[in-house]
Design an enzyme around this catalytic site. Structure first.
Site, PDB file in Angstrom:
ATOM      1  N   GLU A   1     -11.430  -3.619  -2.832  1.00  0.00           N
ATOM      2  CA  GLU A   1     -10.470  -2.649  -3.365  1.00  0.00           C
ATOM      3  C   GLU A   1     -10.317  -2.878  -4.860  1.00  0.00           C
ATOM      4  O   GLU A   1      -9.772  -3.890  -5.281  1.00  0.00           O
ATOM      5  CB  GLU A   1      -9.122  -2.835  -2.667  1.00  0.00           C
ATOM      6  CG  GLU A   1      -9.176  -2.680  -1.162  1.00  0.00           C
ATOM      7  CD  GLU A   1      -8.095  -3.514  -0.477  1.00  0.00           C
ATOM      8  OE1 GLU A   1      -6.905  -3.299  -0.753  1.00  0.00           O
ATOM      9  OE2 GLU A   1      -8.448  -4.387   0.341  1.00  0.00           O
TER      10      GLU A   1
ATOM     11  N   HIS B   1      -9.586   2.283   0.375  1.00  0.00           N
ATOM     12  CA  HIS B   1      -9.529   1.156   1.310  1.00  0.00           C
ATOM     13  C   HIS B   1     -10.625   1.229   2.370  1.00  0.00           C
ATOM     14  O   HIS B   1     -10.369   0.977   3.561  1.00  0.00           O
ATOM     15  CB  HIS B   1      -8.143   1.122   1.957  1.00  0.00           C
ATOM     16  CG  HIS B   1      -7.683  -0.233   2.380  1.00  0.00           C
ATOM     17  ND1 HIS B   1      -8.207  -0.888   3.471  1.00  0.00           N
ATOM     18  CD2 HIS B   1      -6.765  -1.068   1.848  1.00  0.00           C
ATOM     19  CE1 HIS B   1      -7.594  -2.053   3.607  1.00  0.00           C
ATOM     20  NE2 HIS B   1      -6.717  -2.190   2.628  1.00  0.00           N
TER      21      HIS B   1
ATOM     22  N   HIS C   1       0.802  -1.228   0.000  1.00  0.00           N
ATOM     23  CA  HIS C   1       0.000   0.000   0.000  1.00  0.00           C
ATOM     24  C   HIS C   1       0.841   1.287   0.000  1.00  0.00           C
ATOM     25  O   HIS C   1       0.550   2.237   0.722  1.00  0.00           O
ATOM     26  CB  HIS C   1      -0.947   0.012   1.213  1.00  0.00           C
ATOM     27  CG  HIS C   1      -2.031  -1.031   1.140  1.00  0.00           C
ATOM     28  ND1 HIS C   1      -2.535  -1.515  -0.028  1.00  0.00           N
ATOM     29  CD2 HIS C   1      -2.732  -1.663   2.134  1.00  0.00           C
ATOM     30  CE1 HIS C   1      -3.493  -2.404   0.223  1.00  0.00           C
ATOM     31  NE2 HIS C   1      -3.623  -2.528   1.513  1.00  0.00           N
TER      32      HIS C   1
HETATM   33  C1  BGC Z   1      -4.552  -6.296   2.311  1.00  0.00           C
HETATM   34  C2  BGC Z   1      -4.390  -7.021   3.612  1.00  0.00           C
HETATM   35  C3  BGC Z   1      -3.877  -6.074   4.607  1.00  0.00           C
HETATM   36  C4  BGC Z   1      -4.831  -4.932   4.713  1.00  0.00           C
HETATM   37  C5  BGC Z   1      -4.244  -3.878   5.580  1.00  0.00           C
HETATM   38  C6  BGC Z   1      -5.540  -5.231   2.515  1.00  0.00           C
HETATM   39  O1  BGC Z   1      -5.722  -4.514   1.338  1.00  0.00           O
HETATM   40  O2  BGC Z   1      -4.917  -7.150   1.270  1.00  0.00           O
HETATM   41  O3  BGC Z   1      -3.502  -8.102   3.474  1.00  0.00           O
HETATM   42  O4  BGC Z   1      -3.681  -6.649   5.834  1.00  0.00           O
HETATM   43  O5  BGC Z   1      -5.066  -4.354   3.470  1.00  0.00           O
HETATM   44  O6  BGC Z   1      -5.094  -3.474   6.467  1.00  0.00           O
END
Ligand code: BGC
Length: 388
Positions: A353, A218, A144
């Site tokens: 997402e 998210h 991310h």
């Molecule tokens: C991911 C998870 C991750 C989370 C973070 C998601 O987009 O796929 O693996 O733990 O984001 O909060």
């Protein structure tokens, strides 16, 4: 009947009394402002970052009772009020009441994710023969956008209203070398709320050096506003998913969902197979996987629909992206206290997402995430709300 009463009143009452009565009747019959509120945007202060940068909160309210609050810190959707089948509104996203809650650290609640949403294996990739090393913030991998992704920066914000609805436009310049990525990237994200109960997110970006881009939002949804999300009924428009290794990096395979716990081609409760004895479910500790969406990427089409039986609320997701990460909130563990002191327990929220596939910069067989100078990155996602 009303006409006869009016005639009676006119004959028997003094003219000033009649005028007052008539005026009262007009006021009484006008729709109350609560029934059909005028669409509006309210802007408030939301505190300051530790280095003193002021942050704002924009609240957009449409005519149908949907109200969304968005802060220019991380572009975070902090609350989203949606009526149920009886017209009762509840906040259906996880988050905090104050900026401090977000500053203390959290699993990306409601935020814009970039420069690269999801994981890049070994936190590195090669582009045009040059290797770029990225911040490692998920074991040996990059997740991310790194240590300080787009979810933790203050965006320049502007609010406006036009025929398409209520808008908050956010701008951010990600500098050449930020978190290891090449090129200055100018990013623009526009949130729009309209009277069809659609929350649209439009992303554009341009660069001055070849780079990779994959932007998403998210938000963690809970359409009941409380409890776990296992009873929510999900449908995903995907015949394939991208299986992962233990570090949640795709193996490169596109695997048919048919006959697996990943088959959401027909509406199925999230909890129905979430603890199945399946290696992929074990690696994800539930669902934490990218689905390969049907239809042509680049065209806005349905990606998923979620129905929550007790409230009747429905979330429909449309996107131009080729993929969708379905994350069932497996890492929520009850240690975070959110809005109104609510404890965010295991699987109390889910994310959908919209995205390019994880680790695309290292997977030439996946749709490309490369952006070159002169090109414009474009991505659109719509979250549409209703109740039945
Ligand atoms: C991911 C998870 C991750 C989370 C973070 C998601 O987009 O796929 O693996 O733990 O984001 O909060």
């Amino acid at each position: 009947m009303i006409v006869r009463l009016q005639a009676f009143a006119r004959e028997t009452m003094k003219p000033w009394k009649w005028a007052a009565l008539a005026c009262g009747a007009v006021l009484w019959s006008a729709p109350s402002p609560q029934q059909a509120p005028e669409p509006k945007i309210m802007k408030q202060g939301f505190g300051k970052t530790p280095d003193g940068v002021p942050v704002e909160l924009y609240t957009l309210t449409n005519r149908k009772g949907v109200r969304v609050s968005i802060t220019n810190y991380g572009g975070i959707i902090t609350s989203l009020l949606v009526p149920d089948r009886n017209g009762r509104s509840r906040d259906i996203v996880l988050g905090f009441d104050t900026l401090e809650g977000y500053l203390k650290g959290h699993p990306y609640f409601g935020a814009i994710i970039g420069r690269y949403g999801n994981r890049i294996g070994q936190a590195r990739f090669t582009l045009d023969g040059v290797e770029y090393k990225l911040a490692k913030n998920d074991g040996d991998n990059h997740l991310h956008g790194g240590l300080k992704g787009f979810d933790k920066v203050v965006w320049k914000a502007r609010e406006y209203t036009d025929g398409d609805g209520l808008h908050v436009a956010l701008d951010y310049r990600s500098r050449d070398g930020e978190e290891g990525y090449p090129g200055n990237l100018d990013v623009n994200v526009v949130y729009t709320l309209n009277d069809n109960n659609q929350l649209r997110i439009e992303y554009t970006a341009t660069t001055d050096k070849p780079t990779v881009v994959n932007l998403t939002n998210h938000s963690y949804f809970n359409l009941a506003g409380e409890g776990d999300i296992l009873g929510h009924v999900l449908q995903i428009q995907a015949d394939y998913f991208t299986p992962v290794d233990q570090g949640l990096i795709p193996t490169g395979e596109l695997r048919p969902v048919k006959g697996t716990p990943f088959d959401f081609t027909t509406p199925t409760a999230i909890g129905a197979r979430i603890d199945a004895d399946d290696p992929q479910i074990r690696f994800g500790r539930g669902y934490d996987h990218n689905f390969v969406l049907r239809g042509a990427a680049g065209t806005l089409r349905e990606a998923a629909e979620v129905y929550e039986p007790s409230s009747g609320r429905v979330l429909r997701v449309l996107t131009t992206e080729p993929g969708l990460q379905f994350y069932s909130g497996n890492f929520l563990d009850g240690t975070l206290r959110g809005k109104g002191g609510q404890v965010y327990a295991h699987r109390s929220g889910f994310c959908l997402e919209t995205q390019h596939f994880p680790d695309s910069p290292n997977k030439p067989q996946f749709p490309s995430t490369v952006l070159r100078p002169g090109q414009t990155y474009r991505s659109t996602t719509v979250f549409e709300f209703s109740a039945r």
